[in-house]
Design a protein around this motif. Sequence first.
Motif, PDB file in Angstrom:
ATOM      1  N   ARG A 133       0.794  -1.228   0.000  1.00  0.00           N
ATOM      2  CA  ARG A 133       0.000   0.000   0.000  1.00  0.00           C
ATOM      3  C   ARG A 133       0.825   1.275   0.000  1.00  0.00           C
ATOM      4  O   ARG A 133       0.320   2.339  -0.361  1.00  0.00           O
ATOM      5  CB  ARG A 133      -0.895   0.027   1.244  1.00  0.00           C
ATOM      6  CG  ARG A 133      -1.998  -0.997   1.198  1.00  0.00           C
ATOM      7  CD  ARG A 133      -2.963  -0.739   2.322  1.00  0.00           C
ATOM      8  NE  ARG A 133      -4.052  -1.706   2.298  1.00  0.00           N
ATOM      9  CZ  ARG A 133      -5.159  -1.574   2.998  1.00  0.00           C
ATOM     10  NH1 ARG A 133      -5.319  -0.533   3.784  1.00  0.00           N
ATOM     11  NH2 ARG A 133      -6.105  -2.482   2.921  1.00  0.00           N
ATOM     12  N   ARG A 154      -5.505   3.965  -5.225  1.00  0.00           N
ATOM     13  CA  ARG A 154      -6.835   4.413  -4.828  1.00  0.00           C
ATOM     14  C   ARG A 154      -7.744   4.859  -5.963  1.00  0.00           C
ATOM     15  O   ARG A 154      -8.967   4.934  -5.790  1.00  0.00           O
ATOM     16  CB  ARG A 154      -6.725   5.545  -3.804  1.00  0.00           C
ATOM     17  CG  ARG A 154      -6.388   5.029  -2.424  1.00  0.00           C
ATOM     18  CD  ARG A 154      -6.501   6.085  -1.353  1.00  0.00           C
ATOM     19  NE  ARG A 154      -7.809   6.752  -1.292  1.00  0.00           N
ATOM     20  CZ  ARG A 154      -8.129   7.612  -0.337  1.00  0.00           C
ATOM     21  NH1 ARG A 154      -7.266   7.898   0.610  1.00  0.00           N
ATOM     22  NH2 ARG A 154      -9.309   8.191  -0.338  1.00  0.00           N
ATOM     23  N   PHE A 155      -7.175   5.212  -7.116  1.00  0.00           N
ATOM     24  CA  PHE A 155      -8.001   5.686  -8.226  1.00  0.00           C
ATOM     25  C   PHE A 155      -7.642   4.993  -9.533  1.00  0.00           C
ATOM     26  O   PHE A 155      -7.375   5.659 -10.543  1.00  0.00           O
ATOM     27  CB  PHE A 155      -7.842   7.209  -8.390  1.00  0.00           C
ATOM     28  CG  PHE A 155      -8.175   7.987  -7.154  1.00  0.00           C
ATOM     29  CD1 PHE A 155      -9.489   8.333  -6.876  1.00  0.00           C
ATOM     30  CD2 PHE A 155      -7.187   8.349  -6.253  1.00  0.00           C
ATOM     31  CE1 PHE A 155      -9.818   9.039  -5.726  1.00  0.00           C
ATOM     32  CE2 PHE A 155      -7.503   9.059  -5.096  1.00  0.00           C
ATOM     33  CZ  PHE A 155      -8.820   9.405  -4.831  1.00  0.00           C
ATOM     34  N   GLU A 158      -9.122   3.800 -11.914  1.00  0.00           N
ATOM     35  CA  GLU A 158      -9.823   4.169 -13.142  1.00  0.00           C
ATOM     36  C   GLU A 158      -9.296   5.465 -13.752  1.00  0.00           C
ATOM     37  O   GLU A 158      -9.671   5.818 -14.857  1.00  0.00           O
ATOM     38  CB  GLU A 158     -11.337   4.229 -12.940  1.00  0.00           C
ATOM     39  CG  GLU A 158     -11.793   4.951 -11.711  1.00  0.00           C
ATOM     40  CD  GLU A 158     -11.816   4.040 -10.474  1.00  0.00           C
ATOM     41  OE1 GLU A 158     -10.734   3.555 -10.071  1.00  0.00           O
ATOM     42  OE2 GLU A 158     -12.877   3.817  -9.917  1.00  0.00           O
ATOM     43  N   LEU A 159      -8.425   6.167 -13.035  1.00  0.00           N
ATOM     44  CA  LEU A 159      -7.864   7.397 -13.596  1.00  0.00           C
ATOM     45  C   LEU A 159      -6.482   7.178 -14.219  1.00  0.00           C
ATOM     46  O   LEU A 159      -5.868   8.120 -14.714  1.00  0.00           O
ATOM     47  CB  LEU A 159      -7.786   8.491 -12.525  1.00  0.00           C
ATOM     48  CG  LEU A 159      -9.130   9.000 -11.996  1.00  0.00           C
ATOM     49  CD1 LEU A 159      -8.926  10.070 -10.935  1.00  0.00           C
ATOM     50  CD2 LEU A 159     -10.005   9.541 -13.122  1.00  0.00           C
ATOM     51  N   GLU A 213     -11.021  12.538  -6.261  1.00  0.00           N
ATOM     52  CA  GLU A 213     -12.385  12.043  -6.029  1.00  0.00           C
ATOM     53  C   GLU A 213     -13.359  12.762  -6.964  1.00  0.00           C
ATOM     54  O   GLU A 213     -14.234  12.149  -7.572  1.00  0.00           O
ATOM     55  CB  GLU A 213     -12.832  12.321  -4.581  1.00  0.00           C
ATOM     56  CG  GLU A 213     -12.122  11.514  -3.510  1.00  0.00           C
ATOM     57  CD  GLU A 213     -12.737  10.140  -3.293  1.00  0.00           C
ATOM     58  OE1 GLU A 213     -13.713   9.811  -3.999  1.00  0.00           O
ATOM     59  OE2 GLU A 213     -12.218   9.405  -2.429  1.00  0.00           O
ATOM     60  N   ILE A 226     -12.676  14.431  -9.756  1.00  0.00           N
ATOM     61  CA  ILE A 226     -12.422  14.129 -11.170  1.00  0.00           C
ATOM     62  C   ILE A 226     -13.107  12.803 -11.516  1.00  0.00           C
ATOM     63  O   ILE A 226     -13.766  12.665 -12.542  1.00  0.00           O
ATOM     64  CB  ILE A 226     -10.903  14.057 -11.465  1.00  0.00           C
ATOM     65  CG1 ILE A 226     -10.290  15.455 -11.381  1.00  0.00           C
ATOM     66  CG2 ILE A 226     -10.646  13.449 -12.854  1.00  0.00           C
ATOM     67  CD1 ILE A 226      -8.786  15.498 -11.577  1.00  0.00           C
ATOM     68  N   GLU A 227     -12.968  11.849 -10.588  1.00  0.00           N
ATOM     69  CA  GLU A 227     -13.588  10.548 -10.783  1.00  0.00           C
ATOM     70  C   GLU A 227     -15.106  10.688 -10.899  1.00  0.00           C
ATOM     71  O   GLU A 227     -15.760   9.955 -11.625  1.00  0.00           O
ATOM     72  CB  GLU A 227     -13.224   9.681  -9.581  1.00  0.00           C
ATOM     73  CG  GLU A 227     -13.215   8.223  -9.835  1.00  0.00           C
ATOM     74  CD  GLU A 227     -12.818   7.482  -8.572  1.00  0.00           C
ATOM     75  OE1 GLU A 227     -12.002   6.584  -8.688  1.00  0.00           O
ATOM     76  OE2 GLU A 227     -13.318   7.809  -7.488  1.00  0.00           O
ATOM     77  N   MET A 271      -6.724  -2.054  -1.952  1.00  0.00           N
ATOM     78  CA  MET A 271      -7.642  -1.692  -0.887  1.00  0.00           C
ATOM     79  C   MET A 271      -8.870  -2.617  -0.864  1.00  0.00           C
ATOM     80  O   MET A 271      -9.662  -2.572   0.053  1.00  0.00           O
ATOM     81  CB  MET A 271      -8.118  -0.242  -1.040  1.00  0.00           C
ATOM     82  CG  MET A 271      -7.023   0.777  -1.271  1.00  0.00           C
ATOM     83  SD  MET A 271      -5.881   0.983   0.114  1.00  0.00           S
ATOM     84  CE  MET A 271      -6.759   2.208   1.083  1.00  0.00           C
ATOM     85  N   LYS A 272      -9.032  -3.449  -1.894  1.00  0.00           N
ATOM     86  CA  LYS A 272     -10.242  -4.274  -1.945  1.00  0.00           C
ATOM     87  C   LYS A 272     -10.174  -5.440  -0.958  1.00  0.00           C
ATOM     88  O   LYS A 272      -9.107  -5.911  -0.587  1.00  0.00           O
ATOM     89  CB  LYS A 272     -10.499  -4.767  -3.357  1.00  0.00           C
ATOM     90  CG  LYS A 272      -9.479  -5.756  -3.868  1.00  0.00           C
ATOM     91  CD  LYS A 272      -9.865  -6.210  -5.257  1.00  0.00           C
ATOM     92  CE  LYS A 272      -8.758  -7.021  -5.882  1.00  0.00           C
ATOM     93  NZ  LYS A 272      -8.948  -7.296  -7.285  1.00  0.00           N
TER      94      LYS A 272
END
Lengths: 142, 441
Positions: free
Chosen positions: B43, B150-151, B153-154, B278, B280-281, B355-356
């Motif tokens: 992490r 953490r993001f 998809e970006l 967050e 932007i997502e 994080m999942k």
Amino acid sequence: MKRYIMEHTYSIEAGNYAVAGEASSSIKGLLKKLGIDGGIVRRMAIAAYEAEMNLVIHSVGGSLTIKIAPDELLLISEDGGPGIADIDLAMEEGYSTAPEEAREMGFGAGMGLSNMKRCADEFNIHSDAGIGTKLQIKIYLK
Amino acid sequence: MGGYYHSVTLDKDKCKGCTNCIKRCPTEAIRVREGKARIIAERCIDCGECIRVCPYHAKIAVTDPLSSIYKFTYRIALPAPALYGQFKDVSDIDYILSALKSLGFNHVYEVAKGADYNTAFVKEWLKNKGIKKPQISSACPAIVRLIQVRFPELIENIVPIESPMEIAAQLARQEFYQKFGAREEDIGVFFITPCAAKMTSIKKPIGKEKSTVDGAISILDIYGALNSKIGDLQEIEGLQRASAYGVGWANSSGECAALSVERYLAVDGIQNVIHVLEEIENNKFPDLDFFEGLACVGGCVGGPLTFENGFVAKNRIKTLTDEMDKYSLTQNEFNAAKNSIRWEFTEDIQPKPVMKLDDDLTLAVQKMEKMERIFNSLPGLDCGSCGSPNCRTLAEDIVQGEASELDCVFKLRERVKELAEEMIELAEKIPTGRHGEDDSK
Ligand SMILES: Nc1ncnc2c1ncn2[C@@H]1O[C@H](COP(=O)(O)OP(=O)(O)O)[C@@H](O)[C@H]1O
Ligand code: SF4
Ligand SMILES: [Mg+2]
């Protein structure tokens, strides 16, 4: 009947802008934690946000429910009124009846419903004027 | 490449097991177990927040000692632009660069010059139709790693252009080779770094397999030596050639200023960057073309391995660049570099969704429900005494089998009370008289 392995309901208060967006953000966090694909999380988060804001802005209050099955996500928005008289008109991009108060905060572009539809694999809206609106957004996981 | 490398590490002897770092970590990568902090390698993004916040200086950044440069016959220094803001009363960057060279280097090549090149390449890249908006700067490796964790998809929004440091390293090698004909393996290139994140990006690069840089020396480590050298320099060499824009990268929004994109947003401080990512997502910035996020407050001048107060340094950079020419790269320089160095990422950036709860959705849901139940039974004080950053994370750690409910001091107290009551109850049941005598009378 579809078997959902998880469901969670958030109640949404009308006109409370201070907490508006918290439910959809919590749904996003939940889906991420469950390891759902990033692109799908993003679509569901956008749809949930639009649905939540519509409950805050246009309805007398209602609820947002997320249901999870191994092969699909289902978002349900339900409220107790005032309902939508002409759904086709409401679905048109740019059409909005948002009150001044909401517009001052930058809402009311009239893109919410069409955005939701774009994010969904299946989109369902049912409304009775004077009674309420129910909206279903389904996104496939496989 | 498997395995993890992190520059940020723990000095166990100094750690007192307090809750400062676990609360501050943006990826919840630290736990206190058995009285000592423990960094979860999967992490950690090497942002250095824990280094800044630890009152006992138990969190450290591993960088290379200056002496390590002598492993190479020829040595090149690549100073980060943030270095220029560290010294009082220095109005000429050549003083700093000459002093740096005299510490044992054969050549100095400014990363700020690499930034000038990077800007030119990114300008070209942004002309591409069909790229995701907003494009997200890849300059700060801590932010790129944050996005991976953490993001994810970006990731597609990240600008796939080599960092100023990597570009500078390639051009510096090239230049040195052309001048002196030294063999590739005899040249050592060292980045003078304001942070741990850059050190990690040398050992474990993002977007490429191997870094062109051989090591990183912390600004903090050489500050004293440099400062005194600047005081008694014998000769000053003309080494400075980056533009005001390149030097301006030291400060937050410097990259945007150099790019002169119209619709940009520059944000510094990792928590602020998280808030913007967050949004932007959530598609809250539909008109944004470019986003520059830097982990450190103020930008790299606020890096955890800098000496000077970040705000003082920021101001110095501004004063320095105000007096410099605002020229940019010549077309010739650009064309030559374009054909001779690698300036685009050669490897895809991979998501790291650590994080999942589980890879399997059904199992993840079961864990989530169990987690909710446990969470509801915890006091909700987020005190951190259990060693997890908050009650929710403790619930998650319990579900993942890494902690127990009794790590919560309140749960423990409850349990002790229960046991004590049971003891009393039992004690009351113990017959009072001597054996065999009680009932017979
Ligand atoms: N839950 C709801 N209850 C009543 N009316 C609604 C609801 N959701 C949407 N509407 C109507 O549909 C219109 C269009 O909605 P939308 O596309 O989200 O745009 P906007 O929210 O910007 O007005 C709204 O202005 C409103 O008249
Ligand atoms: S902002 Fe600069 S100094 Fe701070 S972590 Fe990012 S690259 Fe390093
Ligand atoms: Mg709307």
